[in-house]
Design a protein around this motif. Sequence first.
Motif, PDB file in Angstrom:
ATOM      1  N   HIS A  98       0.828  -1.209   0.000  1.00  0.00           N
ATOM      2  CA  HIS A  98       0.000   0.000   0.000  1.00  0.00           C
ATOM      3  C   HIS A  98       0.863   1.259   0.000  1.00  0.00           C
ATOM      4  CE1 HIS A  98      -3.860  -1.953   0.339  1.00  0.00           C
ATOM      5  NE2 HIS A  98      -3.443  -2.654   1.390  1.00  0.00           N
ATOM      6  N   MET A  99       1.941   1.256   0.759  1.00  0.00           N
ATOM      7  CA  MET A  99       2.801   2.440   0.822  1.00  0.00           C
ATOM      8  C   MET A  99       3.418   2.755  -0.538  1.00  0.00           C
ATOM      9  SD  MET A  99       2.572   3.788   3.737  1.00  0.00           S
ATOM     10  CE  MET A  99       0.940   3.154   4.073  1.00  0.00           C
ATOM     11  N   TYR A 100       3.853   1.721  -1.247  1.00  0.00           N
ATOM     12  CA  TYR A 100       4.420   1.947  -2.582  1.00  0.00           C
ATOM     13  C   TYR A 100       3.338   2.361  -3.580  1.00  0.00           C
ATOM     14  CZ  TYR A 100       9.135   0.714  -1.324  1.00  0.00           C
ATOM     15  OH  TYR A 100      10.389   0.731  -0.764  1.00  0.00           O
ATOM     16  N   ALA A 101       2.118   1.866  -3.391  1.00  0.00           N
ATOM     17  CA  ALA A 101       1.006   2.317  -4.236  1.00  0.00           C
ATOM     18  C   ALA A 101       0.731   3.799  -3.982  1.00  0.00           C
ATOM     19  CB  ALA A 101      -0.235   1.475  -3.970  1.00  0.00           C
ATOM     20  N   ASP A 105       0.862   7.010  -6.491  1.00  0.00           N
ATOM     21  CA  ASP A 105      -0.216   8.006  -6.584  1.00  0.00           C
ATOM     22  C   ASP A 105       0.336   9.421  -6.430  1.00  0.00           C
ATOM     23  OD1 ASP A 105      -2.050   5.931  -6.856  1.00  0.00           O
ATOM     24  OD2 ASP A 105      -2.697   6.015  -4.749  1.00  0.00           O
ATOM     25  N   ALA A 106       1.241   9.607  -5.482  1.00  0.00           N
ATOM     26  CA  ALA A 106       1.835  10.927  -5.259  1.00  0.00           C
ATOM     27  C   ALA A 106       2.626  11.375  -6.486  1.00  0.00           C
ATOM     28  CB  ALA A 106       2.725  10.908  -4.015  1.00  0.00           C
ATOM     29  N   LEU A 107       3.331  10.452  -7.102  1.00  0.00           N
ATOM     30  CA  LEU A 107       4.098  10.802  -8.303  1.00  0.00           C
ATOM     31  C   LEU A 107       3.166  11.162  -9.462  1.00  0.00           C
ATOM     32  CD1 LEU A 107       6.838   8.104  -7.879  1.00  0.00           C
ATOM     33  CD2 LEU A 107       7.232  10.585  -7.919  1.00  0.00           C
ATOM     34  N   ARG A 108       2.066  10.424  -9.605  1.00  0.00           N
ATOM     35  CA  ARG A 108       1.101  10.773 -10.651  1.00  0.00           C
ATOM     36  C   ARG A 108       0.493  12.155 -10.378  1.00  0.00           C
ATOM     37  NH1 ARG A 108       0.988   5.275 -10.842  1.00  0.00           N
ATOM     38  NH2 ARG A 108      -0.372   4.955  -9.047  1.00  0.00           N
ATOM     39  N   TYR A 123       6.728  19.529  -5.948  1.00  0.00           N
ATOM     40  CA  TYR A 123       7.804  19.240  -4.990  1.00  0.00           C
ATOM     41  C   TYR A 123       7.249  18.464  -3.797  1.00  0.00           C
ATOM     42  CZ  TYR A 123      11.937  19.973  -2.099  1.00  0.00           C
ATOM     43  OH  TYR A 123      13.052  19.773  -1.319  1.00  0.00           O
ATOM     44  N   MET A 124       6.121  18.933  -3.281  1.00  0.00           N
ATOM     45  CA  MET A 124       5.503  18.283  -2.120  1.00  0.00           C
ATOM     46  C   MET A 124       5.118  16.835  -2.439  1.00  0.00           C
ATOM     47  SD  MET A 124       1.924  19.269  -0.253  1.00  0.00           S
ATOM     48  CE  MET A 124       1.004  18.700  -1.669  1.00  0.00           C
ATOM     49  N   HIS A 125       4.561  16.597  -3.618  1.00  0.00           N
ATOM     50  CA  HIS A 125       4.146  15.244  -3.982  1.00  0.00           C
ATOM     51  C   HIS A 125       5.350  14.324  -4.202  1.00  0.00           C
ATOM     52  CE1 HIS A 125       0.030  16.917  -4.914  1.00  0.00           C
ATOM     53  NE2 HIS A 125      -0.206  15.886  -4.108  1.00  0.00           N
ATOM     54  N   ASP A 131       9.030   9.595   0.664  1.00  0.00           N
ATOM     55  CA  ASP A 131       8.913   9.272   2.088  1.00  0.00           C
ATOM     56  C   ASP A 131       8.051   8.033   2.369  1.00  0.00           C
ATOM     57  OD1 ASP A 131       9.675   9.957   4.744  1.00  0.00           O
ATOM     58  OD2 ASP A 131       7.656  10.732   5.086  1.00  0.00           O
ATOM     59  N   TYR A 132       7.114   7.709   1.515  1.00  0.00           N
ATOM     60  CA  TYR A 132       6.244   6.557   1.760  1.00  0.00           C
ATOM     61  C   TYR A 132       7.009   5.256   2.033  1.00  0.00           C
ATOM     62  CZ  TYR A 132       1.745   8.804   0.862  1.00  0.00           C
ATOM     63  OH  TYR A 132       0.623   9.591   0.942  1.00  0.00           O
ATOM     64  N   PRO A 133       8.103   4.972   1.332  1.00  0.00           N
ATOM     65  CA  PRO A 133       8.832   3.728   1.624  1.00  0.00           C
ATOM     66  C   PRO A 133       9.359   3.640   3.062  1.00  0.00           C
ATOM     67  CG  PRO A 133       9.457   4.547  -0.518  1.00  0.00           C
ATOM     68  CD  PRO A 133       8.616   5.618   0.123  1.00  0.00           C
ATOM     69  N   ASN A 134       9.543   4.793   3.722  1.00  0.00           N
ATOM     70  CA  ASN A 134       9.979   4.752   5.119  1.00  0.00           C
ATOM     71  C   ASN A 134       8.971   4.017   5.992  1.00  0.00           C
ATOM     72  OD1 ASN A 134      12.366   6.174   4.695  1.00  0.00           O
ATOM     73  ND2 ASN A 134      11.352   8.140   4.947  1.00  0.00           N
ATOM     74  N   ALA A 135       7.700   4.154   5.676  1.00  0.00           N
ATOM     75  CA  ALA A 135       6.655   3.465   6.445  1.00  0.00           C
ATOM     76  C   ALA A 135       6.814   1.951   6.308  1.00  0.00           C
ATOM     77  CB  ALA A 135       5.274   3.905   5.992  1.00  0.00           C
TER      78      ALA A 135
END
Length: 172
Positions: A98-101, A105-108, A123-125, A131-135
Motif C-alpha cells: 500500500h505504501m508503494y502504491a 499516486d503521489a508521483l502521478r 515538490y511536495m508530492h 517518504d512513503y517507503p519509510n513506512a
Amino acid sequence: MTSSVYIFLLISLILTSLTNGDAGLIQATCKTTKYADLCVSILHSDPTSLNSDTKGLALILIRVATANATATSTFLSSQLLTATNDTTLKTVLKECSHMYAFSGDALRASVQDFASESYDYAYMHVMAASDYPNACRNAFRRYPKLIYPRAIASREDELKHICDVVLGILIE
C-alpha cells in the motif's frame, strides 16, 4: 568516390546528433542533482529526453520513479501469495504494498502539478513519494523477528534516489 564519403560523413553526423540529443542540457540539469550519474543514465536511456526541456526531463524521471513504485507495490503483493503462513509478515507486506502504491499516486499527482505549473505542489508530492517507503521499513522494524529484505531495501533506495534527482531539478 568523394561524394560518397561526404554523404557518409553527413549521415554519421546526423545520427550522432540524434543519439546524443541535447547532451548539454541533460548534463547541466543532472549536475545540479544529488545523484547526477543516475540522472544522466536514466535520461540517456529514454529517447524522448533528446527533445525535452528541463520540465520534460523531470517528467521522464517522474515516469521512471512511478514505474519503480508501481513495480515494487506489485512485487510486494506477489510476495503475499508466496509468503509462509506467517500472518505478521503478510500484514507487513500488505502495508508495504500500500505504501508503494501511495508513492505511485503521489508521483502521478506531481505530473498533474507540472501540467498546471504548480511546482511547489509537485515538490511536495515528489517528497511524499520519496517518504512513503519509510513506512514500509518502519513496519518491519516494529517486529524484531522480521528482517527487512534486501530486495525491498534496494528498491527503496532506487526510488528515493530518483525522487531526490527530481527534487534537485525542481529546486533549480
